[in-house]
Design an enzyme around this catalytic site. Structure first.
Site, PDB file in Angstrom:
ATOM      1  CG  ASP A  75      41.287 -33.288  47.279  1.00 43.82           C
ATOM      2  OD1 ASP A  75      42.333 -33.654  47.328  1.00 43.82           O
ATOM      3  OD2 ASP A  75      40.671 -32.771  48.259  1.00 43.82           O
ATOM      4  CG  LEU A  84      51.724 -26.819  54.803  1.00 47.15           C
ATOM      5  CD1 LEU A  84      52.141 -25.658  55.330  1.00 47.15           C
ATOM      6  CD2 LEU A  84      51.378 -26.551  53.295  1.00 47.15           C
ATOM      7  CG  ASP A 143      42.997 -40.301  52.238  1.00 47.21           C
ATOM      8  OD1 ASP A 143      42.138 -40.127  51.809  1.00 47.21           O
ATOM      9  OD2 ASP A 143      43.209 -39.411  53.656  1.00 47.21           O
ATOM     10  CG  ASN A 144      38.807 -42.617  51.629  1.00 44.49           C
ATOM     11  OD1 ASN A 144      38.042 -43.298  50.979  1.00 44.49           O
ATOM     12  ND2 ASN A 144      39.051 -41.263  51.050  1.00 44.49           N
ATOM     13  CB  CYS A 201      48.398 -41.317  56.536  1.00 42.66           C
ATOM     14  SG  CYS A 201      48.928 -42.685  55.206  1.00 42.66           S
ATOM     15  CB  CYS A 363      41.266 -42.315  69.892  1.00 39.77           C
ATOM     16  SG  CYS A 363      40.168 -42.075  68.781  1.00 39.77           S
TER      17      CYS A 363
HETATM   18  N1  LIG Z   1      36.006 -39.688  47.731  1.00 38.16           N
HETATM   19  C1  LIG Z   1      36.765 -38.452  47.581  1.00 38.16           C
HETATM   20  N2  LIG Z   1      36.496 -37.499  46.719  1.00 38.16           N
HETATM   21  C2  LIG Z   1      37.651 -36.526  46.504  1.00 38.16           C
HETATM   22  N3  LIG Z   1      38.664 -36.409  47.048  1.00 38.16           N
HETATM   23  C3  LIG Z   1      39.119 -37.377  47.952  1.00 38.16           C
HETATM   24  C4  LIG Z   1      38.156 -38.353  48.301  1.00 38.16           C
HETATM   25  N4  LIG Z   1      38.741 -39.199  49.204  1.00 38.16           N
HETATM   26  C5  LIG Z   1      39.939 -38.621  49.314  1.00 38.16           C
HETATM   27  N5  LIG Z   1      40.185 -37.480  48.738  1.00 38.16           N
HETATM   28  C6  LIG Z   1      41.166 -36.483  48.863  1.00 38.16           C
HETATM   29  O1  LIG Z   1      42.284 -37.133  48.588  1.00 38.16           O
HETATM   30  C7  LIG Z   1      43.598 -36.623  49.225  1.00 38.16           C
HETATM   31  C8  LIG Z   1      44.482 -37.579  49.990  1.00 38.16           C
HETATM   32  O2  LIG Z   1      45.462 -37.182  50.234  1.00 38.16           O
HETATM   33  P1  LIG Z   1      46.316 -37.427  51.552  1.00 38.16           P
HETATM   34  O3  LIG Z   1      46.044 -38.686  52.326  1.00 38.16           O
HETATM   35  O4  LIG Z   1      47.652 -37.200  51.568  1.00 38.16           O
HETATM   36  O5  LIG Z   1      45.449 -35.982  52.512  1.00 38.16           O
HETATM   37  P2  LIG Z   1      44.685 -35.697  53.607  1.00 38.16           P
HETATM   38  O6  LIG Z   1      43.230 -36.360  53.454  1.00 38.16           O
HETATM   39  O7  LIG Z   1      44.666 -34.301  53.655  1.00 38.16           O
HETATM   40  O8  LIG Z   1      45.457 -36.519  54.875  1.00 38.16           O
HETATM   41  P3  LIG Z   1      45.313 -36.632  56.358  1.00 38.16           P
HETATM   42  O9  LIG Z   1      44.116 -37.727  56.154  1.00 38.16           O
HETATM   43  O10 LIG Z   1      46.300 -37.343  57.047  1.00 38.16           O
HETATM   44  O11 LIG Z   1      44.513 -35.433  56.886  1.00 38.16           O
HETATM   45  C9  LIG Z   1      43.066 -35.568  50.145  1.00 38.16           C
HETATM   46  O12 LIG Z   1      43.309 -34.570  49.749  1.00 38.16           O
HETATM   47  C10 LIG Z   1      41.211 -35.916  50.040  1.00 38.16           C
HETATM   48  O13 LIG Z   1      40.654 -34.694  50.176  1.00 38.16           O
END
Ligand SMILES: Nc1ncnc2c1ncn2[C@@H]1O[C@H](COP(=O)(O)OP(=O)(O)OP(=O)(O)O)[C@@H](O)[C@H]1O
Length: 405
Positions: A75, A84, A143-144, A201, A363
């Site tokens: 991450d 949180l 999440d992507n 999300c 937006c």
């Molecule tokens: N390519 C990637 N490499 C490392 N970590 C990733 C990658 N894509 C996503 N993540 C991590 O995966 C996690 C996805 O969790 P989640 O969607 O719950 O969190 P978020 O991105 O903090 O949420 P939000 O997008 O709603 O702010 C995140 O902590 C993000 O940093």
């Protein structure tokens, strides 16, 4: 053993459990499906978690508690207040810390016997294979779409099981993509969606408890695969509807035309989809400046920075600023004097807009407004500019008292 490959080889045989470990795992040890042999298998195994966010939080905590010997986490992000509500591995005091540091601390507090490896990087085509190689299985908690396809493809190329989960609003999905034993993610969805086609999300919201349910299903599947027990979700997509409180299951078959795991694969190396998927949700300035009032006068579709928008407002220009967010988001914050038409209503409310007037559209972070700009341009509007970074950039750089969400 079960009817999928035993990826641990003879490693469990050399494992021993201390008296402390016997006490810690005693409720596992007395079940015939786990027992001493199963617990040694868990100790001998290694799992790589992608993401220490909503899904990553329950995954990391339960897998550490269960006694997985080695857990890697990838991450690049830091803990934000907006995390949180669902990322329960992080606490209020962790806001601003690297997610990996906060996650590792929580995991070691739960179980110091577990080795936790951290990779504070953005996973991409240059590093994925190297990071994945030492682990027995991979769990996708991201999440992507860019990362989801990358994780799938890396797992297929390395023949490693990929435990998949995804969440949105009140709905979640989980499956096990075990390369060549069952379908992979591309058998289900061969190519990523167009940018902005599927909301994230961050745009659509998510019930804070939902990643708990889906993350725990993913952790359960990983433990079953390691133990070699039960019926894993290979070839089955489980759908969870929290509002209706219903679980449904869909059969997924291997696709003979799958571009990566089919007999004639067209994809043989990793691809970075960021440029197509717009992971960050912002577009780049065509004028290259980040401050001042001069938007690119020659290009009626050049985007604006928030500083440029503010300067034009302060200069007393009679601007038409269109906010395409949803009503729930307006209740949180808005820029004074804007006109509101939520993106989904734009096609049927076009008559409210003047095609010959400059339209400045914003937006939350720039993704939906980029889509609105593209649509208005197609409809023959003369000048449409997107506000880069949206209202979040406005709150960061123009109005620090504005709440961020
Ligand atoms: N390519 C990637 N490499 C490392 N970590 C990733 C990658 N894509 C996503 N993540 C991590 O995966 C996690 C996805 O969790 P989640 O969607 O719950 O969190 P978020 O991105 O903090 O949420 P939000 O997008 O709603 O702010 C995140 O902590 C993000 O940093």
């Amino acid at each position: 053993m079960a009817n999928w490959p035993d990826f641990l080889g003879n490693r469990p045989e050399s494992m021993t459990l201390s008296n402390h470990e016997v006490a810690r795992y005693s409720r596992h040890l007395i079940m015939p499906e786990v027992g001493m042999d199963g617990q040694k298998r868990l100790k001998a195994s290694s799992i790589l978690l992608i993401g220490a966010g909503g899904l990553g939080a329950p995954l990391a905590m339960y897998l550490a508690a269960a006694g997985i010997g080695r857990i890697g986490i990838v991450d690049f992000d830091v803990v934000d207040y907006s995390n949180l509500q669902r990322q329960v591995i992080h606490g209020t005091a962790d806001v601003g810390k690297r997610k990996l540091d906060s996650a590792k601390e929580s995991m070691q507090a739960i179980n110091p016997e577990v080795q936790v490896d951290t990779y504070p990087v953005r996973l991409d085509r240059t590093n994925a294979l190297e990071i994945f190689k030492p682990y027995d299985l991979v769990i996708d908690g991201t999440d992507n779409f860019a990362t989801r396809y990358l994780v799938n493809d890396a797992c297929v190329l390395l023949k490693k099981p990929n435990v998949y989960g995804s969440i949105f609003r009140f709905d979640g999905q989980a499956s096990v993509f075990y390369p060549f034993q069952g379908p992979c993610y591309r058998c289900l969805y061969p190519q990523p969606p167009e940018p902005g086609e599927v909301p994230s999300c961050a745009e659509g919201g998510v019930l804070g408890i939902l990643p708990g349910v889906i993350g725990v299903i993913q952790a359960t599947e990983a433990v079953k695969l390691i133990l070699g027990k039960g019926e894993p979700l290979i070839g089955r997509l489980l759908h969870y509807d929290a509002l209706g409180m219903k679980f449904r299951e869909f059969k997924v078959r291997r696709n003979p035309k799958c571009p990566i795991c089919g007999p004639n694969p067209s994809i043989t190396e990793l691809i970075d989809y960021d440029q197509f998927c717009g992971v960050r949700g912002e577009t780049t300035p065509s004028s290259g400046t980040t401050s001042g009032s001069g938007s690119d006068a020659g290009d009626p579709f050049a985007d604006l920075t928030v500083e440029q928008l503010k300067a034009r407002m302060d200069a007393g220009e009679n601007l038409f600023v269109l906010d395409v967010r949803n009503p729930e988001e307006l209740a949180i914050c808005r820029i004074a004097g804007t006109t509101v038409i939520p993106l989904p209503q734009l096609p049927e409310r076009l008559y409210e807009l003047d095609k010959d007037r400059e339209i400045i559209v914003h937006c939350k972070s720039g993704m939906r407004s980029a889509k609105a700009k593209g649509f208005l341009r197609e409809q023959g509007f003369r000048s449409v500019r997107n506000v880069m970074g949206g209202i979040l950039a406005w709150a960061d750089r123009i109005d620090p008292n504005m709440p961020k969400y």
